[in-house]
Scaffold this active site. Structure first.
Site, short mmCIF file in Angstrom:
data_model
loop_
_atom_site.label_atom_id
_atom_site.label_comp_id
_atom_site.label_asym_id
_atom_site.label_seq_id
_atom_site.Cartn_x
_atom_site.Cartn_y
_atom_site.Cartn_z
CB CYS A 58 18.83 -9.85 -1.88
SG CYS A 58 18.11 -8.41 -2.63
CB CYS A 61 20.80 -8.35 -4.60
SG CYS A 61 20.36 -7.37 -3.16
#
Length: 138
Positions: A58, A61
Protein backbone atom coordinates in the site's frame (compact mmCIF):
# COMPACT_ATOMS: atom_id res chain seq x y z
CA UNK A 1 11.33 15.32 8.15
CA UNK A 2 13.84 12.76 9.41
CA UNK A 3 13.77 9.06 8.86
CA UNK A 4 13.18 6.59 11.65
CA UNK A 5 15.84 3.95 12.05
CA UNK A 6 15.04 0.76 13.89
CA UNK A 7 17.06 0.93 17.11
CA UNK A 8 16.81 -2.74 17.95
CA UNK A 9 19.15 -5.18 16.30
CA UNK A 10 17.72 -8.21 18.06
CA UNK A 11 16.71 -11.15 15.92
CA UNK A 12 13.09 -12.04 16.39
CA UNK A 13 10.32 -13.69 14.41
CA UNK A 14 8.98 -10.51 12.86
CA UNK A 15 9.23 -10.24 9.10
CA UNK A 16 12.19 -8.25 7.81
CA UNK A 17 10.13 -6.66 5.05
CA UNK A 18 8.01 -4.88 7.67
CA UNK A 19 10.86 -3.22 9.51
CA UNK A 20 10.14 0.13 7.85
CA UNK A 21 6.63 0.01 9.34
CA UNK A 22 7.80 -0.86 12.83
CA UNK A 23 10.64 1.53 13.62
CA UNK A 24 10.94 3.89 16.56
CA UNK A 25 8.50 2.89 19.31
CA UNK A 26 6.10 1.18 16.91
CA UNK A 27 5.49 -2.47 17.75
CA UNK A 28 4.79 -4.92 14.93
CA UNK A 29 1.90 -7.26 15.68
CA UNK A 30 2.20 -10.62 13.94
CA UNK A 31 -0.09 -12.77 16.10
CA UNK A 32 -3.41 -12.42 17.93
CA UNK A 33 -1.54 -13.35 21.13
CA UNK A 34 0.87 -10.45 20.62
CA UNK A 35 -2.12 -8.13 20.11
CA UNK A 36 -3.75 -9.35 23.33
CA UNK A 37 -0.50 -8.99 25.31
CA UNK A 38 0.08 -5.43 24.10
CA UNK A 39 -3.51 -4.38 24.79
CA UNK A 40 -3.27 -5.85 28.29
CA UNK A 41 0.01 -3.99 28.87
CA UNK A 42 -1.56 -0.73 27.65
CA UNK A 43 -4.59 -1.26 29.90
CA UNK A 44 -2.33 -1.93 32.88
CA UNK A 45 -0.23 1.18 32.17
CA UNK A 46 -3.22 3.39 31.38
CA UNK A 47 -2.02 3.99 27.82
CA UNK A 48 -4.06 4.81 24.75
CA UNK A 49 -3.31 2.46 21.82
CA UNK A 50 -3.11 3.55 18.20
CA UNK A 51 -3.38 0.52 15.93
CA UNK A 52 -2.29 1.07 12.33
CA UNK A 53 -3.77 -1.56 9.99
CA UNK A 54 -1.42 -1.43 6.98
CA UNK A 55 -0.18 -3.43 4.02
CA UNK A 56 3.32 -3.64 2.56
CA UNK A 57 1.99 -3.11 -0.99
CA UNK A 58 0.00 0.00 0.00
CA UNK A 59 1.61 3.24 -1.21
CA UNK A 60 -0.13 5.53 1.31
CA UNK A 61 0.83 3.11 4.12
CA UNK A 62 4.50 3.38 3.11
CA UNK A 63 4.17 7.16 2.87
CA UNK A 64 2.78 7.60 6.39
CA UNK A 65 4.90 4.88 8.11
CA UNK A 66 7.91 7.16 8.87
CA UNK A 67 5.53 9.83 10.23
CA UNK A 68 3.75 7.23 12.41
CA UNK A 69 7.20 6.22 13.64
CA UNK A 70 8.14 9.82 14.46
CA UNK A 71 4.90 10.29 16.36
CA UNK A 72 5.66 7.13 18.37
CA UNK A 73 8.91 8.71 19.54
CA UNK A 74 7.29 12.09 20.22
CA UNK A 75 4.43 10.63 22.29
CA UNK A 76 5.83 7.82 24.49
CA UNK A 77 2.68 7.90 26.65
CA UNK A 78 0.79 6.26 23.74
CA UNK A 79 1.32 2.70 22.50
CA UNK A 80 1.77 2.54 18.71
CA UNK A 81 1.03 -0.78 17.00
CA UNK A 82 1.13 -1.80 13.33
CA UNK A 83 -0.75 -4.77 11.93
CA UNK A 84 -0.16 -6.17 8.42
CA UNK A 85 -3.64 -6.92 7.07
CA UNK A 86 -2.20 -9.63 4.81
CA UNK A 87 -0.39 -11.43 7.63
CA UNK A 88 -3.37 -11.28 10.00
CA UNK A 89 -6.21 -11.48 7.50
CA UNK A 90 -8.91 -12.96 9.77
CA UNK A 91 -8.01 -10.61 12.60
CA UNK A 92 -8.10 -7.57 10.28
CA UNK A 93 -11.45 -8.71 8.88
CA UNK A 94 -12.82 -8.81 12.42
CA UNK A 95 -12.02 -5.06 12.65
CA UNK A 96 -13.94 -4.44 9.39
CA UNK A 97 -10.97 -2.89 7.59
CA UNK A 98 -12.19 -1.48 4.27
CA UNK A 99 -9.05 0.48 3.31
CA UNK A 100 -5.44 0.80 4.38
CA UNK A 101 -4.11 2.48 6.32
CA UNK A 102 -6.82 2.51 8.98
CA UNK A 103 -5.90 3.82 12.42
CA UNK A 104 -7.91 2.78 15.48
CA UNK A 105 -7.57 4.70 18.72
CA UNK A 106 -8.28 2.43 21.69
CA UNK A 107 -8.73 3.01 25.41
CA UNK A 108 -9.01 -0.12 27.56
CA UNK A 109 -9.32 -2.16 24.36
CA UNK A 110 -12.36 -0.19 23.17
CA UNK A 111 -12.45 2.07 20.11
CA UNK A 112 -12.60 5.78 20.97
CA UNK A 113 -11.72 7.11 17.51
CA UNK A 114 -10.81 6.01 13.99
CA UNK A 115 -9.05 7.48 10.97
CA UNK A 116 -9.10 5.97 7.48
CA UNK A 117 -6.37 7.04 5.07
CA UNK A 118 -2.84 8.46 5.24
CA UNK A 119 -3.87 11.91 6.44
CA UNK A 120 -0.87 13.24 8.39
CA UNK A 121 -2.44 16.48 9.70
CA UNK A 122 -5.59 14.66 10.86
CA UNK A 123 -3.59 11.85 12.50
CA UNK A 124 -1.47 14.37 14.38
CA UNK A 125 -4.55 16.40 15.35
CA UNK A 126 -6.26 13.32 16.81
CA UNK A 127 -3.11 12.33 18.74
CA UNK A 128 -2.71 15.84 20.18
CA UNK A 129 -6.38 15.82 21.25
CA UNK A 130 -5.84 12.47 22.99
CA UNK A 131 -2.64 13.63 24.69
CA UNK A 132 -4.40 16.81 25.85
CA UNK A 133 -7.29 14.76 27.23
CA UNK A 134 -4.83 12.57 29.18
CA UNK A 135 -2.95 15.52 30.70
CA UNK A 136 -3.69 16.12 34.39
CA UNK A 137 -5.81 19.20 35.02
CA UNK A 138 -3.85 22.21 36.21
Amino acid sequence: MGNCIAKSSTKDSDSDHLVEFAAGNVKLITTKESWDQNLEEARRDGKIVIANFSATWCGPCKMIAPFFCELSEKYPSIMFLVIDVDELTDFSTSWDIKATPTFFFLRDGKQIDKLVGANKPELQKKIIAIVDSMAPCQ
